[in-house]
Design a protein around this motif. Sequence first.
Motif, PDB file in Angstrom:
ATOM      1  N   UNK A 107      29.793  88.181  61.965  1.00 35.40           N
ATOM      2  CA  UNK A 107      29.303  87.358  63.074  1.00 35.40           C
ATOM      3  C   UNK A 107      29.814  85.915  63.013  1.00 35.40           C
ATOM      4  N   UNK A 108      30.221  85.438  61.846  1.00 33.62           N
ATOM      5  CA  UNK A 108      30.738  84.073  61.733  1.00 33.62           C
ATOM      6  C   UNK A 108      31.976  84.046  60.856  1.00 33.62           C
ATOM      7  N   UNK A 109      32.951  83.305  61.315  1.00 34.77           N
ATOM      8  CA  UNK A 109      34.159  83.027  60.529  1.00 34.77           C
ATOM      9  C   UNK A 109      34.333  81.511  60.564  1.00 34.77           C
ATOM     10  N   UNK A 110      34.073  80.857  59.409  1.00 33.92           N
ATOM     11  CA  UNK A 110      34.092  79.400  59.345  1.00 33.92           C
ATOM     12  C   UNK A 110      34.979  78.929  58.190  1.00 33.92           C
ATOM     13  N   UNK A 111      36.289  79.042  58.343  1.00 39.55           N
ATOM     14  CA  UNK A 111      37.174  78.644  57.240  1.00 39.55           C
ATOM     15  C   UNK A 111      37.046  77.172  56.868  1.00 39.55           C
ATOM     16  N   UNK A 112      36.648  76.334  57.833  1.00 38.82           N
ATOM     17  CA  UNK A 112      36.496  74.904  57.559  1.00 38.82           C
ATOM     18  C   UNK A 112      35.290  74.609  56.668  1.00 38.82           C
ATOM     19  N   UNK A 113      34.374  75.552  56.554  1.00 45.99           N
ATOM     20  CA  UNK A 113      33.181  75.355  55.722  1.00 45.99           C
ATOM     21  C   UNK A 113      33.360  76.159  54.438  1.00 45.99           C
ATOM     22  N   UNK A 114      34.263  75.703  53.603  1.00 37.31           N
ATOM     23  CA  UNK A 114      34.503  76.295  52.284  1.00 37.31           C
ATOM     24  C   UNK A 114      34.839  77.786  52.370  1.00 37.31           C
ATOM     25  N   UNK A 115      35.502  78.207  53.454  1.00 33.31           N
ATOM     26  CA  UNK A 115      35.923  79.596  53.581  1.00 33.31           C
ATOM     27  C   UNK A 115      34.814  80.565  53.934  1.00 33.31           C
ATOM     28  N   UNK A 116      33.697  80.063  54.451  1.00 34.92           N
ATOM     29  CA  UNK A 116      32.514  80.882  54.738  1.00 34.92           C
ATOM     30  C   UNK A 116      32.773  81.966  55.789  1.00 34.92           C
ATOM     31  N   UNK A 117      32.268  83.154  55.491  1.00 33.44           N
ATOM     32  CA  UNK A 117      32.154  84.247  56.451  1.00 33.44           C
ATOM     33  C   UNK A 117      30.705  84.713  56.385  1.00 33.44           C
ATOM     34  N   UNK A 118      30.185  85.183  57.511  1.00 32.04           N
ATOM     35  CA  UNK A 118      28.819  85.701  57.510  1.00 32.04           C
ATOM     36  C   UNK A 118      28.781  87.018  58.236  1.00 32.04           C
ATOM     37  N   UNK A 119      28.095  87.965  57.606  1.00 28.55           N
ATOM     38  CA  UNK A 119      27.868  89.263  58.214  1.00 28.55           C
ATOM     39  C   UNK A 119      26.369  89.500  58.268  1.00 28.55           C
ATOM     40  N   UNK A 120      25.939  90.323  59.220  1.00 27.47           N
ATOM     41  CA  UNK A 120      24.531  90.699  59.302  1.00 27.47           C
ATOM     42  C   UNK A 120      24.431  92.212  59.177  1.00 27.47           C
ATOM     43  N   UNK A 121      23.313  92.656  58.626  1.00 27.59           N
ATOM     44  CA  UNK A 121      23.072  94.091  58.483  1.00 27.59           C
ATOM     45  C   UNK A 121      22.804  94.698  59.862  1.00 27.59           C
ATOM     46  N   UNK A 122      22.824  96.006  59.919  1.00 30.06           N
ATOM     47  CA  UNK A 122      22.593  96.703  61.184  1.00 30.06           C
ATOM     48  C   UNK A 122      21.250  96.326  61.793  1.00 30.06           C
ATOM     49  N   UNK A 123      20.233  96.134  60.958  1.00 31.06           N
ATOM     50  CA  UNK A 123      18.907  95.752  61.439  1.00 31.06           C
ATOM     51  C   UNK A 123      18.783  94.240  61.624  1.00 31.06           C
TER      52      UNK A 123
END
Length: 197
Positions: A107-123
């Motif tokens: 759901x999020x791709x933020x390379x400018x924030x220390x390479x952060x990626x965020x995923x959420x579970x199905x629920x």
Amino acid sequence: MSGYPPEITERFHGSPEQLEAGLVGEVPQRWQSIVVEEYDPAWAGRFDAARSALVEAVDVVDIEHVGSTAVPGLAAKPVIDIDLTVADSADETSYVPALLRLGYRLVLREPWWHGHRMLVSAEEDVHLHVWPPGAPEPVRHRLFRDRLRTHPEDLELYAQAKRRLARDTVDRPGDYSLAKNDVIDAIFAKIFAAGPG
């Protein structure tokens, strides 16, 4: 002198525009409202179950339960936050397909924030924050979690702020996380003043 390097003491405050720029696909439904619940001891077990699945699916450098659900006694949104460190968060092909098979979605791709990626579970009840080795944000997450675990006055300060802000931003749930920055910064000031323990 706090004893912490600047990359730890200098927090990044993202803007709503940066969040929007980092969005991948649809905004999770659970982001449309903020519900703060009393602490539930079952949250620790939910982390353990998620952790077991994650370490079997991807090559984990480090994995930590962070956020409010990781602090016994702290009211929280019933969403488990997990910091997952992988060898290279920019190399999404090395971990995203395996996480998709577990039901997560990016759901999020933020390379400018220390390479952060965020995923959420199905629920949408697990927020999986993916970082590269050496990213300072997971260090801050652990420092903050551990401070709240050991300083009841800061736990209560944060809990009160969370409840108030959940009420104050009921019509603007996207503002909730950014609105917590003042109280978070105040608690970090204590952490950094105390220095490494």
